[in-house]
Design a protein around this motif. Structure first.
Motif, PDB file in Angstrom:
ATOM      1  N   GLN A   1       0.843  -1.197   0.000  1.00 41.64           N
ATOM      2  CA  GLN A   1       0.000   0.000   0.000  1.00 41.64           C
ATOM      3  C   GLN A   1       0.877   1.244   0.000  1.00 41.64           C
ATOM      4  O   GLN A   1       1.822   1.335   0.775  1.00 41.64           O
ATOM      5  N   VAL A   2       0.571   2.174  -0.871  1.00 41.95           N
ATOM      6  CA  VAL A   2       1.310   3.426  -0.957  1.00 41.95           C
ATOM      7  C   VAL A   2       0.379   4.558  -0.550  1.00 41.95           C
ATOM      8  O   VAL A   2      -0.700   4.721  -1.130  1.00 41.95           O
ATOM      9  N   GLN A   3       0.788   5.325   0.440  1.00 48.79           N
ATOM     10  CA  GLN A   3      -0.010   6.481   0.845  1.00 48.79           C
ATOM     11  C   GLN A   3       0.414   7.701   0.058  1.00 48.79           C
ATOM     12  O   GLN A   3       1.608   7.968  -0.100  1.00 48.79           O
ATOM     13  N   LEU A   4      -0.573   8.440  -0.414  1.00 47.00           N
ATOM     14  CA  LEU A   4      -0.324   9.663  -1.162  1.00 47.00           C
ATOM     15  C   LEU A   4      -0.964  10.827  -0.410  1.00 47.00           C
ATOM     16  O   LEU A   4      -2.127  10.747  -0.017  1.00 47.00           O
ATOM     17  N   VAL A   5      -0.204  11.895  -0.219  1.00 50.59           N
ATOM     18  CA  VAL A   5      -0.701  13.054   0.517  1.00 50.59           C
ATOM     19  C   VAL A   5      -0.471  14.302  -0.322  1.00 50.59           C
ATOM     20  O   VAL A   5       0.669  14.654  -0.630  1.00 50.59           O
ATOM     21  N   GLU A   6      -1.579  14.959  -0.656  1.00 47.13           N
ATOM     22  CA  GLU A   6      -1.493  16.185  -1.439  1.00 47.13           C
ATOM     23  C   GLU A   6      -1.342  17.401  -0.535  1.00 47.13           C
ATOM     24  O   GLU A   6      -1.808  17.395   0.606  1.00 47.13           O
ATOM     25  N   SER A   7      -0.726  18.442  -1.077  1.00 45.44           N
ATOM     26  CA  SER A   7      -0.618  19.714  -0.371  1.00 45.44           C
ATOM     27  C   SER A   7      -0.496  20.827  -1.401  1.00 45.44           C
ATOM     28  O   SER A   7      -0.278  20.557  -2.590  1.00 45.44           O
ATOM     29  N   GLY A   8      -0.644  22.060  -0.925  1.00 43.70           N
ATOM     30  CA  GLY A   8      -0.435  23.210  -1.797  1.00 43.70           C
ATOM     31  C   GLY A   8      -1.708  23.878  -2.281  1.00 43.70           C
ATOM     32  O   GLY A   8      -1.650  24.903  -2.951  1.00 43.70           O
ATOM     33  N   GLY A   9      -2.852  23.288  -1.952  1.00 43.24           N
ATOM     34  CA  GLY A   9      -4.090  23.909  -2.376  1.00 43.24           C
ATOM     35  C   GLY A   9      -4.362  25.187  -1.601  1.00 43.24           C
ATOM     36  O   GLY A   9      -3.690  25.499  -0.621  1.00 43.24           O
ATOM     37  N   GLY A  10      -5.354  25.936  -2.070  1.00 42.30           N
ATOM     38  CA  GLY A  10      -5.704  27.176  -1.384  1.00 42.30           C
ATOM     39  C   GLY A  10      -6.552  28.062  -2.255  1.00 42.30           C
ATOM     40  O   GLY A  10      -7.096  27.629  -3.273  1.00 42.30           O
ATOM     41  N   LEU A  11      -6.652  29.301  -1.839  1.00 35.59           N
ATOM     42  CA  LEU A  11      -7.442  30.309  -2.554  1.00 35.59           C
ATOM     43  C   LEU A  11      -6.510  31.187  -3.369  1.00 35.59           C
ATOM     44  O   LEU A  11      -5.499  31.692  -2.843  1.00 35.59           O
ATOM     45  N   VAL A  12      -6.829  31.373  -4.625  1.00 35.28           N
ATOM     46  CA  VAL A  12      -6.001  32.186  -5.510  1.00 35.28           C
ATOM     47  C   VAL A  12      -6.914  32.983  -6.433  1.00 35.28           C
ATOM     48  O   VAL A  12      -8.019  32.534  -6.765  1.00 35.28           O
ATOM     49  N   GLN A  13      -6.471  34.146  -6.831  1.00 38.82           N
ATOM     50  CA  GLN A  13      -7.249  34.966  -7.745  1.00 38.82           C
ATOM     51  C   GLN A  13      -7.102  34.459  -9.176  1.00 38.82           C
ATOM     52  O   GLN A  13      -6.070  33.868  -9.537  1.00 38.82           O
ATOM     53  N   ALA A  14      -8.104  34.718  -9.963  1.00 41.95           N
ATOM     54  CA  ALA A  14      -8.051  34.353 -11.373  1.00 41.95           C
ATOM     55  C   ALA A  14      -6.816  34.974 -12.019  1.00 41.95           C
ATOM     56  O   ALA A  14      -6.468  36.131 -11.747  1.00 41.95           O
ATOM     57  N   GLY A  15      -6.151  34.175 -12.842  1.00 45.11           N
ATOM     58  CA  GLY A  15      -4.918  34.614 -13.471  1.00 45.11           C
ATOM     59  C   GLY A  15      -3.678  34.244 -12.695  1.00 45.11           C
ATOM     60  O   GLY A  15      -2.552  34.355 -13.220  1.00 45.11           O
ATOM     61  N   GLY A  16      -3.857  33.813 -11.480  1.00 44.87           N
ATOM     62  CA  GLY A  16      -2.723  33.460 -10.635  1.00 44.87           C
ATOM     63  C   GLY A  16      -2.229  32.049 -10.867  1.00 44.87           C
ATOM     64  O   GLY A  16      -2.716  31.326 -11.746  1.00 44.87           O
ATOM     65  N   SER A  17      -1.233  31.672 -10.072  1.00 44.96           N
ATOM     66  CA  SER A  17      -0.610  30.357 -10.185  1.00 44.96           C
ATOM     67  C   SER A  17      -0.626  29.653  -8.842  1.00 44.96           C
ATOM     68  O   SER A  17      -0.714  30.287  -7.785  1.00 44.96           O
ATOM     69  N   LEU A  18      -0.533  28.335  -8.917  1.00 45.50           N
ATOM     70  CA  LEU A  18      -0.491  27.522  -7.707  1.00 45.50           C
ATOM     71  C   LEU A  18       0.275  26.255  -8.030  1.00 45.50           C
ATOM     72  O   LEU A  18       0.188  25.738  -9.154  1.00 45.50           O
ATOM     73  N   ARG A  19       1.007  25.773  -7.053  1.00 44.46           N
ATOM     74  CA  ARG A  19       1.763  24.529  -7.247  1.00 44.46           C
ATOM     75  C   ARG A  19       1.304  23.512  -6.225  1.00 44.46           C
ATOM     76  O   ARG A  19       1.434  23.726  -5.019  1.00 44.46           O
TER      77      ARG A  19
END
Length: 121
Positions: free
Chosen positions: A1-19
């Motif tokens: 079993q491999v656990q995967l954990v996401e991070s980096g989400g959030g609130l951003v304005q249109a036109g912006g970037s997120l990783r």
């Protein structure tokens, strides 16, 4: 079993970037990895995938040029760089992994819990 954990989400304005980042609880160099997303009331949809070994990438046609998937096997992570974000990109984003290539299909072996991305207009 491999656990995967996401991070980096959030609130951003249109036109912006997120990783977004997906950390695996173990080596990922043998796994084919992907990102999917699911907006409220909609089905889960494919975003991007990257092969194990020599990386090749596949993207949803509608997202080509704005999103980039990459992997760092030394750190056991997979990233999704998102640019020129639009309100319609708002969704829960999921990381997935599979020993066999699944491409845009949802039959991946492992799934993370998701990270929320909200793009304001």
């Amino acid at each position: 079993q491999v656990q995967l954990v996401e991070s980096g989400g959030g609130l951003v304005q249109a036109g912006g970037s997120l990783r977004l980042s997906c950390a695996a609880g173990g080596p990922v160099n043998g796994l084919n990895m992907a990102w999917f997303r699911q907006a409220p009331g909609k089905e889960r949809e494919f975003v991007a995938a990257i092969t194990s070994g020599v990386p090749m990438t596949v993207y949803a046609d509608s997202l080509k040029g704005r999103f980039t998937i990459s992997r760092d096997n030394a750190k056991n992570t997979v990233a999704l760089q998102m640019g020129s974000l639009k309100p319609e990109d708002t969704a829960e984003y999921y990381c997935a992994g599979s020993w066999l290539w699944a491409g845009p299909h949802t039959n991946y072996d492992y799934w993370g819990q998701g990270t929320q991305v909200t793009v304001s207009s």
